[in-house]
Design a protein around this motif. Structure first.
Motif, PDB file in Angstrom:
ATOM      1  N   LEU A  51       0.834  -1.197   0.000  1.00 33.45           N
ATOM      2  CA  LEU A  51       0.000   0.000   0.000  1.00 33.45           C
ATOM      3  C   LEU A  51       0.875   1.255   0.000  1.00 33.45           C
ATOM      4  O   LEU A  51       1.766   1.400   0.844  1.00 33.45           O
ATOM      5  CB  LEU A  51      -0.868  -0.039   1.263  1.00 33.45           C
ATOM      6  N   LEU A  52       0.620   2.138  -0.959  1.00 36.16           N
ATOM      7  CA  LEU A  52       1.210   3.470  -0.888  1.00 36.16           C
ATOM      8  C   LEU A  52       0.149   4.320  -0.192  1.00 36.16           C
ATOM      9  O   LEU A  52      -0.774   4.813  -0.809  1.00 36.16           O
ATOM     10  CB  LEU A  52       1.515   3.982  -2.295  1.00 36.16           C
ATOM     11  N   SER A  53       0.284   4.416   1.132  1.00 36.15           N
ATOM     12  CA  SER A  53      -0.802   5.022   1.929  1.00 36.15           C
ATOM     13  C   SER A  53      -1.056   6.464   1.553  1.00 36.15           C
ATOM     14  O   SER A  53      -2.189   6.864   1.343  1.00 36.15           O
ATOM     15  CB  SER A  53      -0.447   4.997   3.407  1.00 36.15           C
ATOM     16  N   ALA A  54       0.009   7.231   1.525  1.00 32.09           N
ATOM     17  CA  ALA A  54      -0.189   8.652   1.276  1.00 32.09           C
ATOM     18  C   ALA A  54       0.966   9.175   0.465  1.00 32.09           C
ATOM     19  O   ALA A  54       2.052   8.600   0.464  1.00 32.09           O
ATOM     20  CB  ALA A  54      -0.291   9.415   2.585  1.00 32.09           C
TER      21      ALA A  54
ATOM     22  N   LEU B 230      -5.806  -2.715  -3.375  1.00 28.50           N
ATOM     23  CA  LEU B 230      -4.568  -2.266  -2.740  1.00 28.50           C
ATOM     24  C   LEU B 230      -3.778  -1.355  -3.667  1.00 28.50           C
ATOM     25  O   LEU B 230      -3.200  -0.363  -3.231  1.00 28.50           O
ATOM     26  CB  LEU B 230      -3.715  -3.474  -2.342  1.00 28.50           C
ATOM     27  N   GLN B 231      -3.768  -1.675  -4.955  1.00 28.86           N
ATOM     28  CA  GLN B 231      -3.082  -0.824  -5.921  1.00 28.86           C
ATOM     29  C   GLN B 231      -3.633   0.594  -5.892  1.00 28.86           C
ATOM     30  O   GLN B 231      -2.908   1.563  -6.050  1.00 28.86           O
ATOM     31  CB  GLN B 231      -3.263  -1.399  -7.329  1.00 28.86           C
ATOM     32  N   GLY B 233      -5.011   1.997  -3.330  1.00 32.67           N
ATOM     33  CA  GLY B 233      -4.975   2.581  -1.989  1.00 32.67           C
ATOM     34  C   GLY B 233      -6.308   2.540  -1.278  1.00 32.67           C
ATOM     35  O   GLY B 233      -6.548   3.324  -0.359  1.00 32.67           O
ATOM     36  N   THR B 235      -9.056   1.567   1.300  1.00 33.62           N
ATOM     37  CA  THR B 235      -9.004   1.063   2.682  1.00 33.62           C
ATOM     38  C   THR B 235     -10.420   1.024   3.255  1.00 33.62           C
ATOM     39  O   THR B 235     -11.378   1.395   2.584  1.00 33.62           O
ATOM     40  CB  THR B 235      -8.127   1.976   3.560  1.00 33.62           C
ATOM     41  N   TYR B 343       3.694  11.036  10.783  1.00 34.86           N
ATOM     42  CA  TYR B 343       2.476  10.586  10.098  1.00 34.86           C
ATOM     43  C   TYR B 343       1.707   9.715  11.077  1.00 34.86           C
ATOM     44  O   TYR B 343       2.277   8.797  11.662  1.00 34.86           O
ATOM     45  CB  TYR B 343       2.831   9.786   8.843  1.00 34.86           C
ATOM     46  N   GLU B 352      -8.460   4.393   6.127  1.00 35.42           N
ATOM     47  CA  GLU B 352      -7.321   4.992   6.815  1.00 35.42           C
ATOM     48  C   GLU B 352      -7.354   6.507   6.689  1.00 35.42           C
ATOM     49  O   GLU B 352      -7.225   7.058   5.610  1.00 35.42           O
ATOM     50  CB  GLU B 352      -6.012   4.446   6.220  1.00 35.42           C
ATOM     51  N   HIS B 369      -1.029  17.588   5.941  1.00 30.97           N
ATOM     52  CA  HIS B 369      -1.669  16.915   4.828  1.00 30.97           C
ATOM     53  C   HIS B 369      -2.624  15.883   5.395  1.00 30.97           C
ATOM     54  O   HIS B 369      -2.243  15.100   6.249  1.00 30.97           O
ATOM     55  CB  HIS B 369      -0.645  16.236   3.922  1.00 30.97           C
ATOM     56  N   ARG B 371      -4.588  12.646   4.704  1.00 31.18           N
ATOM     57  CA  ARG B 371      -4.728  11.512   3.790  1.00 31.18           C
ATOM     58  C   ARG B 371      -6.139  10.985   4.009  1.00 31.18           C
ATOM     59  O   ARG B 371      -6.426  10.303   4.978  1.00 31.18           O
ATOM     60  CB  ARG B 371      -3.687  10.451   4.140  1.00 31.18           C
ATOM     61  N   ASP B 376      -9.013   8.097  -2.200  1.00 30.65           N
ATOM     62  CA  ASP B 376      -8.477   6.912  -2.875  1.00 30.65           C
ATOM     63  C   ASP B 376      -9.576   5.917  -3.214  1.00 30.65           C
ATOM     64  O   ASP B 376      -9.518   5.247  -4.237  1.00 30.65           O
ATOM     65  CB  ASP B 376      -7.422   6.243  -1.993  1.00 30.65           C
TER      66      ASP B 376
END
Lengths: 170, 409
Positions: A51-54, B230-231, B233, B235, B343, B352, B369, B371, B376
């Motif tokens: 996962l590229l979270s952010a 998952l690709q 992102g 959640t 973070y 998330e 920032h 997220r 996503d």
């Protein structure tokens, strides 16, 4: 540093000759623009960072050079680890290779950074503005972009304020 | 070509198929003001009859520059802006931001405050899921579901109002604890809700879960596999409906979540129906957490004693010069945070919710920032709606649970 993260940071260090910083248990690895795609691919394929979270950027103008840092916040679900990659980016012609081929989530995230900071992502499949209107000038999250105050219009004072809007002088 | 005139033709050319230029397929704007886009989302659809060939989400209509604004406020004053991000998860946004500030300046939170934070964020999760299930029903034309869900939501908003004086924009959680202790009526109000709610969930399920019309419209529709999720992102419940057991409350427990016994609902089907089931099961799990936290609510202080970061109680100001000085300094100048970045992430009703926070040694954040999960989650929509009908698109869009305030920030 987390014991399980040590070998991964070691691999990055050996391969790319990079430095890292640690703050409150979080590890930030500093890479260069040329290394980033290879590092992301390596972390995804060999170390289960699914996962590229952010993804975000910071503008250090005028204190620092290079001006920007682009930040990749990675998560591994299998190992429950996080790792941050940072790349310093020059402010004159900020260009970073796109990570969309490694993580598709980078598509919108890069569009957001390009929109907000004016960092160009080379090879991006869809480089349109995402949050600001198409005709906006400048990039709002840069430190030299003023906060700006635009008077809000309401029904009772719509015309009065309309006359003071920038477009009224056109 | 007239349909494309209002946009920059060159920029959109690669996003739609060749057939759009021969007139074989139709380009149609859905939104930015459409009852089923849950806010100001515009979907540029390429349609072949009723079949969706391409869907291009256009966002930004609600962009308010929250991140920029927060850079101009002190850490504590910037918090009010987080309420406005995801207006279905205001307490959760506060928690996420406060946890980031606490981590940055290394501030402790007393156990009682932690437990109250858990109760309120779980109540907020139920509120969010109720709005979700209500609007989901509404999008599928089950308008009675909307009425039922909002009836229960009202009870919970009353509880938030009881604590903070506000129904939605509470700003109740503050760095180092919570604004003030909960009132005496709080426990009874929450217990009333715990008593009636399981039956109400049964009612929702009786209305929807085995409803043949609903099954026809949801099962096998909008399939999202785990790898694609998952690709992109993705959640939260959307990811868990695709078979990935990932919940930050279990994976990286915060605020004492490890003490509570609850399950993480996971489904492997990855379709719209799975996303519905995960949401409904989460309602029951959240209620379990609320009950456990309420049963063992510890006594004691609800704010950190660290006077360099947390204002002293109002009662001390009249008798202590020291307290008065701290109160004055903290509200006029704020507190300095180290030159470093962190973070921190929590599990919001949508996934998330992470905060990247960077300090520069001064009293204002250098960069914040957010997220946000909806951003996503929405980005995967074009992938999963291809080939479905417009009516299915409405169901799929509803099932991924987007909040536009969360996306546009």
């Amino acid at each position: 540093m987390d014991k399980r993260l040590e070998p991964i940071v070691k691999v990055l260090q050996d391969k790319f000759n990079v430095t890292y910083e640690e703050f409150r248990g979080e590890v930030h690895v500093f890479l260069t623009i040329e290394q980033i795609i290879e590092a992301l691919t390596l972390l995804r394929d060999n170390h289960e960072f699914e996962l590229l979270s952010a993804m975000t950027a910071v503008d250090y103008w005028p204190q620092q050079s290079p001006r920007f840092h682009v930040i990749y916040q990675m998560s591994s679900l299998a190992k429950n680890l996080t790792l941050q990659l940072r790349i310093p980016v020059n402010g004159d012609q900020p260009k970073v290779p796109t990570a969309t081929r490694v993580y598709e989530v980078a598509n919108w995230r890069e569009r957001e950074i390009a929109d907000m900071f004016g960092v160009e992502f080379e090879g991006h499949p869809d480089p349109r503005r995402i949050l600001m209107p198409e005709d906006t000038e400048g990039h709002p999250l840069r430190k030299d972009f003023p906060l700006g105050y635009e008077e809000p219009q309401f029904t009772f004072n719509f015309e009065e304020i309309d006359l003071r809007k920038p477009y009224a002088k056109e | 070509m007239t349909q494309l005139e209002e946009a920059n033709y060159e920029q959109y050319k690669h996003l739609v198929s060749e057939r759009a230029f021969t007139g074989e397929t139709m380009l149609l704007n859905m939104g930015p003001q459409h009852p089923s886009t849950h806010g100001v989302l515009r979907l540029l659809l390429e349609l072949d009859g009723e079949t969706v060939v391409n869907a291009i989400p256009e966002i930004g209509y609600l962009h308010t520059g929250v991140e920029k604004n927060m850079e101009y406020k002190t850490y504590i004053k910037a918090e009010v802006m987080t309420d406005r991000l995801d207006y279905m998860n205001t307490v959760g946004n506060n928690l996420s931001y406060c946890m980031a500030v606490e981590k940055l300046v290394d501030l402790d939170v007393p156990p009682r405050a932690q437990a109250i934070r858990v109760i309120l964020t779980e109540i907020q999760r139920i509120i969010s899921h109720l709005v979700w299930i209500g609007t989901f029903g509404l999008d599928l034309n089950a308008s009675s579901m909307f009425m039922y869900a909002f009836r229960e939501r009202e009870m919970l908003l009353d509880i938030l109002e009881l604590c903070s004086g506000q129904r939605m924009m509470t700003t109740f959680i503050r760095p180092g604890g919570i604004w003030r202790d909960v009132p005496v009526e709080f426990e009874a109000a929450v217990r009333d809700f715990i008593k009636i709610f399981p039956k109400r969930i049964d009612e929702y399920e009786a209305l929807l879960t085995k409803n043949p019309i609903l099954l026809d419209r949801l099962v096998g529709i909008g399939y999202l596999d785990a790898a694609t999720a998952l690709q992109h992102g993705v959640t939260g419940p959307t990811l868990r409906a695709s078979g990935v057991d990932w919940d930050l409350r279990k994976a990286r427990p915060y605020m004492g979540y490890e003490q509570y016994d609850f399950n993480v609902p996971v489904r492997t089907e990855g379709d719209t129906y799975a996303r519905y089931i995960v949401h409904v099961e989460e309602l029951r799990e959240s209620l379990k957490i609320v009950e456990q936290a309420l049963n063992k609510l510890p006594m004691g202080s609800v704010r950190s004693e660290n006077r360099k970061f947390v204002t002293p109680p109002r009662s001390e100001i009249g008798v202590s010069m020291e307290a008065l000085i701290h109160h004055f300094k903290l509200w006029t100048e704020g507190f300095p945070a180290p030159k470093a970045s962190i973070y921190s992430a929590v599990e919001s009703p949508r996934g998330e919710l992470g905060v990247y926070l960077e300090g520069d040694g001064g009293p204002k954040p250098y960069r914040v920032h957010m997220r946000t999960p909806s951003f996503d989650n929405l980005s995967v929509l074009p992938k999963i709606v291809k080939g479905t009908l417009v009516a299915d698109l409405v169901a799929i869009l509803a099932s991924i649970d987007i909040v536009l305030g969360d996306i546009d920030r």
